[in-house]
Every structure is written in structure tokens, then in C-alpha cells.
Design a protein around this motif. Structure first.
Motif, PDB file in Angstrom:
ATOM      1  N   ALA A  69      15.531  -1.373   1.877  1.00  0.00           N
ATOM      2  CA  ALA A  69      14.412  -2.118   1.290  1.00  0.00           C
ATOM      3  C   ALA A  69      13.780  -1.336   0.151  1.00  0.00           C
ATOM      4  CB  ALA A  69      13.364  -2.409   2.356  1.00  0.00           C
ATOM      5  N   LEU A  70      13.158  -2.090  -0.737  1.00  0.00           N
ATOM      6  CA  LEU A  70      12.464  -1.518  -1.889  1.00  0.00           C
ATOM      7  C   LEU A  70      11.055  -2.101  -1.911  1.00  0.00           C
ATOM      8  CD1 LEU A  70      12.461   0.021  -4.587  1.00  0.00           C
ATOM      9  CD2 LEU A  70      13.570  -1.964  -5.624  1.00  0.00           C
ATOM     10  N   VAL A  71      10.083  -1.196  -1.866  1.00  0.00           N
ATOM     11  CA  VAL A  71       8.679  -1.605  -1.789  1.00  0.00           C
ATOM     12  C   VAL A  71       7.958  -1.096  -3.024  1.00  0.00           C
ATOM     13  CG1 VAL A  71       6.519  -1.242  -0.505  1.00  0.00           C
ATOM     14  CG2 VAL A  71       8.683  -1.579   0.738  1.00  0.00           C
ATOM     15  N   ARG A  85       6.267  17.211  12.020  1.00  0.00           N
ATOM     16  CA  ARG A  85       6.004  15.819  12.403  1.00  0.00           C
ATOM     17  C   ARG A  85       4.775  15.327  11.673  1.00  0.00           C
ATOM     18  NH1 ARG A  85       7.770  14.726  18.639  1.00  0.00           N
ATOM     19  NH2 ARG A  85       9.526  16.157  18.564  1.00  0.00           N
ATOM     20  N   LEU A  86       4.922  14.235  10.995  1.00  0.00           N
ATOM     21  CA  LEU A  86       3.778  13.617  10.318  1.00  0.00           C
ATOM     22  C   LEU A  86       4.164  12.203   9.911  1.00  0.00           C
ATOM     23  CD1 LEU A  86       3.278  15.117   6.721  1.00  0.00           C
ATOM     24  CD2 LEU A  86       5.449  14.785   7.846  1.00  0.00           C
ATOM     25  N   VAL A  87       3.147  11.407   9.658  1.00  0.00           N
ATOM     26  CA  VAL A  87       3.415  10.014   9.303  1.00  0.00           C
ATOM     27  C   VAL A  87       3.327   9.863   7.783  1.00  0.00           C
ATOM     28  CG1 VAL A  87       2.631   9.075  11.504  1.00  0.00           C
ATOM     29  CG2 VAL A  87       0.994   9.353   9.624  1.00  0.00           C
ATOM     30  N   PRO A  88       3.969   8.822   7.250  1.00  0.00           N
ATOM     31  CA  PRO A  88       3.868   8.568   5.807  1.00  0.00           C
ATOM     32  C   PRO A  88       2.418   8.295   5.403  1.00  0.00           C
ATOM     33  CG  PRO A  88       5.647   7.284   6.782  1.00  0.00           C
ATOM     34  CD  PRO A  88       4.891   7.881   7.921  1.00  0.00           C
ATOM     35  N   GLN A  89       2.131   8.562   4.128  1.00  0.00           N
ATOM     36  CA  GLN A  89       0.804   8.216   3.589  1.00  0.00           C
ATOM     37  C   GLN A  89       0.814   6.738   3.221  1.00  0.00           C
ATOM     38  OE1 GLN A  89       0.309  10.788   0.207  1.00  0.00           O
ATOM     39  NE2 GLN A  89      -0.877  12.283   1.348  1.00  0.00           N
ATOM     40  N   PRO A  90      -0.145   5.988   3.700  1.00  0.00           N
ATOM     41  CA  PRO A  90      -0.153   4.549   3.411  1.00  0.00           C
ATOM     42  C   PRO A  90      -0.212   4.266   1.908  1.00  0.00           C
ATOM     43  CG  PRO A  90      -1.755   5.095   5.106  1.00  0.00           C
ATOM     44  CD  PRO A  90      -1.257   6.389   4.557  1.00  0.00           C
ATOM     45  N   LEU A  91       0.325   3.118   1.543  1.00  0.00           N
ATOM     46  CA  LEU A  91       0.287   2.661   0.153  1.00  0.00           C
ATOM     47  C   LEU A  91      -0.743   1.537   0.033  1.00  0.00           C
ATOM     48  CD1 LEU A  91       4.117   2.375  -0.513  1.00  0.00           C
ATOM     49  CD2 LEU A  91       2.557   3.886  -1.764  1.00  0.00           C
ATOM     50  N   ASN A  92      -1.272   1.375  -1.168  1.00  0.00           N
ATOM     51  CA  ASN A  92      -2.220   0.287  -1.419  1.00  0.00           C
ATOM     52  C   ASN A  92      -1.483  -0.981  -1.812  1.00  0.00           C
ATOM     53  OD1 ASN A  92      -4.836   1.516  -1.029  1.00  0.00           O
ATOM     54  ND2 ASN A  92      -4.275   2.811  -2.792  1.00  0.00           N
ATOM     55  N   ASN A  93      -1.765  -2.025  -1.061  1.00  0.00           N
ATOM     56  CA  ASN A  93      -1.205  -3.342  -1.382  1.00  0.00           C
ATOM     57  C   ASN A  93       0.318  -3.322  -1.558  1.00  0.00           C
ATOM     58  OD1 ASN A  93      -1.128  -6.063  -2.015  1.00  0.00           O
ATOM     59  ND2 ASN A  93      -1.611  -5.735  -4.179  1.00  0.00           N
ATOM     60  N   PRO A  94       1.041  -2.815  -0.585  1.00  0.00           N
ATOM     61  CA  PRO A  94       2.509  -2.774  -0.738  1.00  0.00           C
ATOM     62  C   PRO A  94       3.108  -4.174  -0.732  1.00  0.00           C
ATOM     63  CG  PRO A  94       1.886  -2.173   1.498  1.00  0.00           C
ATOM     64  CD  PRO A  94       0.607  -2.314   0.727  1.00  0.00           C
ATOM     65  N   ARG A  95       4.087  -4.377  -1.586  1.00  0.00           N
ATOM     66  CA  ARG A  95       4.831  -5.648  -1.613  1.00  0.00           C
ATOM     67  C   ARG A  95       6.318  -5.339  -1.467  1.00  0.00           C
ATOM     68  NH1 ARG A  95       1.233  -4.273  -5.472  1.00  0.00           N
ATOM     69  NH2 ARG A  95       2.520  -4.945  -7.225  1.00  0.00           N
ATOM     70  N   LEU A  96       6.987  -6.225  -0.760  1.00  0.00           N
ATOM     71  CA  LEU A  96       8.432  -6.074  -0.600  1.00  0.00           C
ATOM     72  C   LEU A  96       9.104  -6.640  -1.852  1.00  0.00           C
ATOM     73  CD1 LEU A  96      10.656  -5.210   1.411  1.00  0.00           C
ATOM     74  CD2 LEU A  96      10.709  -7.588   2.180  1.00  0.00           C
ATOM     75  N   LEU A  97       9.670  -5.748  -2.654  1.00  0.00           N
ATOM     76  CA  LEU A  97      10.342  -6.216  -3.862  1.00  0.00           C
ATOM     77  C   LEU A  97      11.728  -6.752  -3.519  1.00  0.00           C
ATOM     78  CD1 LEU A  97       9.764  -6.421  -6.858  1.00  0.00           C
ATOM     79  CD2 LEU A  97      10.715  -4.133  -7.131  1.00  0.00           C
TER      80      LEU A  97
END
Ligand code: AMP
Ligand code: MG
Length: 497
Positions: free
Chosen positions: A155-157, A24-36
Motif C-alpha cells: 500500500a501507498l499512503v 520496540r516502538l510504534v510508528p508516529q501517526p500521520l495527519n489526515n492519511p489517505r490511501l493512494l
């Protein structure tokens, strides 16, 4: 339909398995994610309205920056045979399962790919690059448009984080959905651990193959019978998938057992390719120097992979001969589906004994003349009305004419059997619903990647529009149905993703 993830019912059946199945673990955050791009069709499957996809909360979840409400995030463990060799433990090295959405269309697991390191990352960075993420996003939807079993893409980010491959590239995440992400390798993981193996088997059978619990009269009941029926069912689904791949010219590229879905879905799009010029031994993955996963090898590789899946099952005490009998269904299921697909593509009423020769000669013609896979099939519908147009498609007109005569004769057999002139308009219409006009060619994906790299998702949108219904010609999009331009020759896809 709901406007927020919070409005969905989320369960966590995989997280309810013993803890040895995952971390169990959470995703690593991304910098400035945008929804492509967001895919309303898959949103709809989950019960998300079009409005939901435009909300900031949607991006937060599909980028991995905030948890799915009600979900228990995890990375799953699995093993596998890679390029024919036992590779030991692998697992979700860059994927996080967020949870399982319960919707009117069924249960859908939501998984992020490229969402950061996990205990199974080994030497990897846990990330995926934009290039390969666009390719996965497009391909899964193209497969769905062709009616071929596949995981889907929601979705694609894209984000600012640099990812180091041969050059510095851009990080991206694909949010993908599937009834299950369990692989052949998930079972191989538990060879020698009968307790865990049984847990996984029961989990998968109860949820996805409940019919295998019932013993028809004369068949073994109890665990052995269930396993044998399960293996037969997986073999049949896998055989159908292979027949579908073969008849659209799809090459997966990395048919390792960890990339084989237990549900018979196309999964883990990497260096795949839909063939342009047909070559019977076409290898789409430049890292596959031996050609292990060439187009013409795929059906037998899948069969081999089924034997790898069978191996842990045998360790539970299943009779080896009975297992062989169960797996023998692979060949007949493959041939039945392959022939049915070809009947539809060639416009034949049903398969006749001599049709093997007709089809073999067709493959031979395409191969020797390096003819375009998709457009050659597409041209068949009109060939009886325009034989010259058909022949001119080929470099060697004589060989094409000889095959065409064989084909026209064969259509005549159906017409006679039908007792009348036959329904030409109906035949053409049916064939044009079996032979796509648009296919996700490498150079088309490349165009979408280049635009996406500049923040422009319009090519993705255009391709999705065409590929969702690849059979219907669209005015103004002729270039998307054309053979690849010269520059496409220099495109190479590899395991680097
Ligand atoms: P694939 O051939 O892409 O299906 O991946 C094979 C294995 O390598 C899987 O266990 C993946 O999770 C893992 N893997 C691939 N790329 C990465 C990466 N960039 N970081 C961590 N693990 C990875
Ligand atoms: Mg994989």
C-alpha cells in the motif's frame, strides 16, 4: 482470504530475538492519511481479500496510525558500509516492522517505510516523501513483473505532514512486505559480538536457509560448515540477482551493504534507474559522483559486499581459505545466470564459446550508438524477418548491420544443430517473453508522481497494469513503450528521499 487484518495469523519472530536487535516502538501517526493505492496482488499473498483493502481499518494499519492486530512493532538495528566506507551503526531510521503474517503463500513481514523517527534516525526526520515512495511502490512491483527477486509493496499512503528536503514535500508511507528485511549490514552490526552474531545466523539459517545445516559427505559439519554453505548460498542468490539486474538494465544506485538483502532480493529502492539509452558506465544516482555504483560496476560491488558480510563470519573462527572458496561460487553463479538470461533474450538455444564476442559486440553497439536498452532487445525477435527495420533503429546503420549479420549467422548455427529450419514462430514468441516491452522508465514514474501529487492514482494504476506483465503489448498504450521524451533528460534522482 479474510476481510480484516484481525483475521490474519500474525507472529513476531524478529521481536522474539534478544532486545539488542531492535527497539520496540510504534510508528508516529500521520495527519489526515489517505490511501493512494493498495495492491490486491500483495494483499492476496498475505491472505487479504480485495474488500479488506477498501476498509478504513486497512488504511489505519498501513498508515501506522493503529497497530497491526497481534503485531509487535519495532525498528531493527543494523550497520553497513556506505560508498565503500564503514559507516558504523545505521538501522531502521524511518521504518517500522509491524509483524509477520503467516499465510498460505508463506510468512511475510509487514514493514512501513516513512513511518516516523526511531532511535536509529540519526539526523533524519523519519519520513519519506511522496516522490520516492511512488518510485519504490512502482519499482518493487515492476521487478516482480519481470520475475526478479524483490521486496513487494502492499500500500501507498499520503498525508498532510510537510517534509523538508530541498523544498517542502508531502509525507508518504509505503507498506512493504518481504519474507525478511535482514541485510548484510544486520550481520556486520555484530562484528565483535559472537553471541549476537550466532543468534542472527541461526535465526536466518533456520528460517530461510535450512538446507545449509546438512553437511553433504566430505563437507564440514557443525557451525563452520553451516556458515560456509550459508555464505555460498547467499553468494549464489546475490549473483543471480546481479545477473537479473544487468540483463534488464537496472541500476540500484545505492548498493551499500545495508541495502543488500540476505535473501538476494532487490531492496530499498531509492535513486534507482532502468536505463533508457544504454551506457555501460551509466550512473543513475546523481549523488554518486564517483560512479561507484555504475551499471557495469554492480556485479563486482556485490562481490565486494559479500566479503564485507564474510568478515563477521570469519570472526567466528571460520577458515579464511574455505570462505574464499565458498565466495568463489559467486563468479560462476553470476556467469551461468547472466548467460542463461542472455540466451533467452537473444533467442539462443544454449551458450556457445563464441557467444562472448557476440554479446560484447552487442553491448558495444548499444553503447556507441546510445541505443535504447529495452527496445533494442525487444527488436531482436523480429530482426531476422525485418533486418532493415532493425538496422534503422540505429544511428550508424553499418555498425548495426555488421552486428546483425553476426547474429543471423549465430541463429543459423542453432537451426543447423536443431536439424531443421527451426521453429521461427516459437523463437519469436519465446524472445518476446524474455524481452519486456514496457519498463519503468524515470519519466513514466515521474508522470505517476505528478498525478499522485494532485491526488490522482490513475497513472500508478496504469503503470502497474502494464508492468505486471511487461511482455504483452496493449493497444492504446504505445506511448508507454516509447523512448523517453526530451523533457526526461532533465530528470535527476539523488539520495534525497
Ligand atoms: P538509505 O540509503 O535510504 O537506504 O538509508 C541509509 C540509512 O539512513 C538507513 O539507516 C535509513 O534508515 C536512514 N535514513 C534515510 N533517510 C532517513 C530519514 N529521512 N530519516 C531517518 N533516517 C533515514
Ligand atoms: Mg537503506
Amino acid at each position: 482470504m479474510t476481510d480484516t487484518f484481525a483475521g490474519l495469523e500474525v507472529v513476531n519472530s524478529y521481536a522474539d530475538l534478544p532486545s539488542s536487535f531492535y527497539t520496540r516502538l510504534v510508528p508516529q501517526p500521520l495527519n489526515n492519511p489517505r490511501l493512494l493505492h493498495a495492491n490486491p496482488e500483495v494483499g492476496h499473498l498475505l491472505g487479504l481479500s480485495a474488500e479488506a483493502l477498501a476498509k478504513p481499518e486497512f488504511l489505519d494499519v498501513v498508515s501506522g496510525n493503529t497497530p497491526l492486530p497481534g503485531g509487535q512493532s519495532l525498528a531493527a538495528v543494523y550497520s553497513g558500509h556506505q560508498f565503500g566506507v564503514w559507516a558504523g551503526q545505521l538501522g531502521d531510521g524511518r521504518a517500522h516492522l509491524l509483524g509477520e503474517v503467516v499465510s498460505a503463500s508463506g510468512n511475510w513481514e509487514l514493514q512501513l517505510k516513512g513511518s516516523g523517527r526511531t532511535p536509529y534516525s540519526r539526523m533524519g526526520d523519519g519520513r519519506a516523501v511522496l516522490r520516492s515512495s511512488v518510485r519504490e511502490y512502482l519499482a518493487s512491483e515492476a521487478m516482480a513483473g519481470l520475475g526478479i527477486p524483490t521486496t513487494r509493496a502492499l500500500a501507498l499512503v499520503v498525508a498532510d505532514d510537510p517534509v523538508y528536503r530541498e523544498t517542502v514535500e508531502t509525507a508518504a508511507v509505503v507498506a512493504r512486505v518481504s519474507p525478511s528485511f535482514v541485510r548484510f549490514g544486520s550481520f556486520e552490526q555484530w562484528y565483535g559480538s559472537p553471541e549476537n552474531l550466532r543468534v542472527l545466523l541461526n535465526y536466518v539459517v533456520d528460517r530461510h536457509y535450512p538446507e545449509c545445516r546438512e553437511a553433504p559427505s566430505g563437507e564440514a559439519s557443525g557451525e563452520e560448515g553451516t556458515i560456509l554453505r550459508f555464505m555460498q548460498a547467499v553468494a549464489v542468490r546475490t549473483a543471480h540477482l546481479m545477473a537479473d539486474w544487468q540483463t534488464v538494465g537496472f541500476c540500484h544506485g545505492v548498493m551499500n551493504t545495508d541495502n543488500m538483502s540476505i535473501l538476494g532480493l532487490t531492496i530499498d529502492y531509492g535513486p534507482y534507474g532502468f536505463m533508457d539509452a544504454f551506457q555501460v558506465n551509466h550512473v543513475c544516482n546523481h549523488s554518486d559522483t564517483q560512479g561507484r555504483y555504475a551499471w557495469n560496476a554492480q556485479p563486482s560491488v556485490a562481490h565486494w559486499n559479500l566479503y564485507r558480510l564474510a568478515s563477521p563470519m570469519l570472526s567466528l573462527g571460520v577458515d579464511a581459505e574455505a570462505m574464499k572458496t565458498a565466495l568463489r561460487h559467486y563468479e560462476s553463479a553470476f556467469m551461468d545466470r547472466y548467460r542463461a538470461n542472455l540466451c533467452r533474450k537473444l533467442g539462443l538455444a544454449s551458450w556457445r564459446d563464441n557467444d562472448d564476442k557476440l554479446v560484447d559486440d552487442w553491448w558495444q553497439l548499444l553503447h556507441t550508438q546510445k541505443a535504447d536498452f529495452t527496445l533494442s532487445f525487444r527488436s531482436l525477435a523480429e530482426a531476422p524477418a525485418d533486418p532493415e527495420g532493425f538496422v534503422q533503429r540505429f544511428a550508424d546503420g553499418e555498425e548495426a548491420r555488421a552486428w546483425l549479420n553476426q547474429y543471423l549467422e549465430r541463429l543459423g548455427v542453432d537451426r543447423l544443430a536443431g536439424g531443421a529450419q527451426g521453429d521461427e514462430a516459437g523463437r519469436i514468441k519465446r524472445m518476446n517473453r524474455a524481452n519486456p516491452l514496457y519498463i519503468l522508465r524515470n519519466h513514466l514514474a515521474e508522470g505517476a508522481i505528478r498525478a499522485a501529487s494532485a491526488g490522482d492514482a490513475s497513472e500508478i494504476e496504469t503503470l502497474l497494469m502494464l508492468l505486471r506483465d511487461p511482455y504483452t503489448p496493449r493497444a492504446g498504450y504505445e506511448a508507454y513503450a516509447a523512448e523517453p521524451p526530451q523533457w526526461a533528460d532533465s530528470l535527476a534522482v539523488s539520495c534525497s528521499s
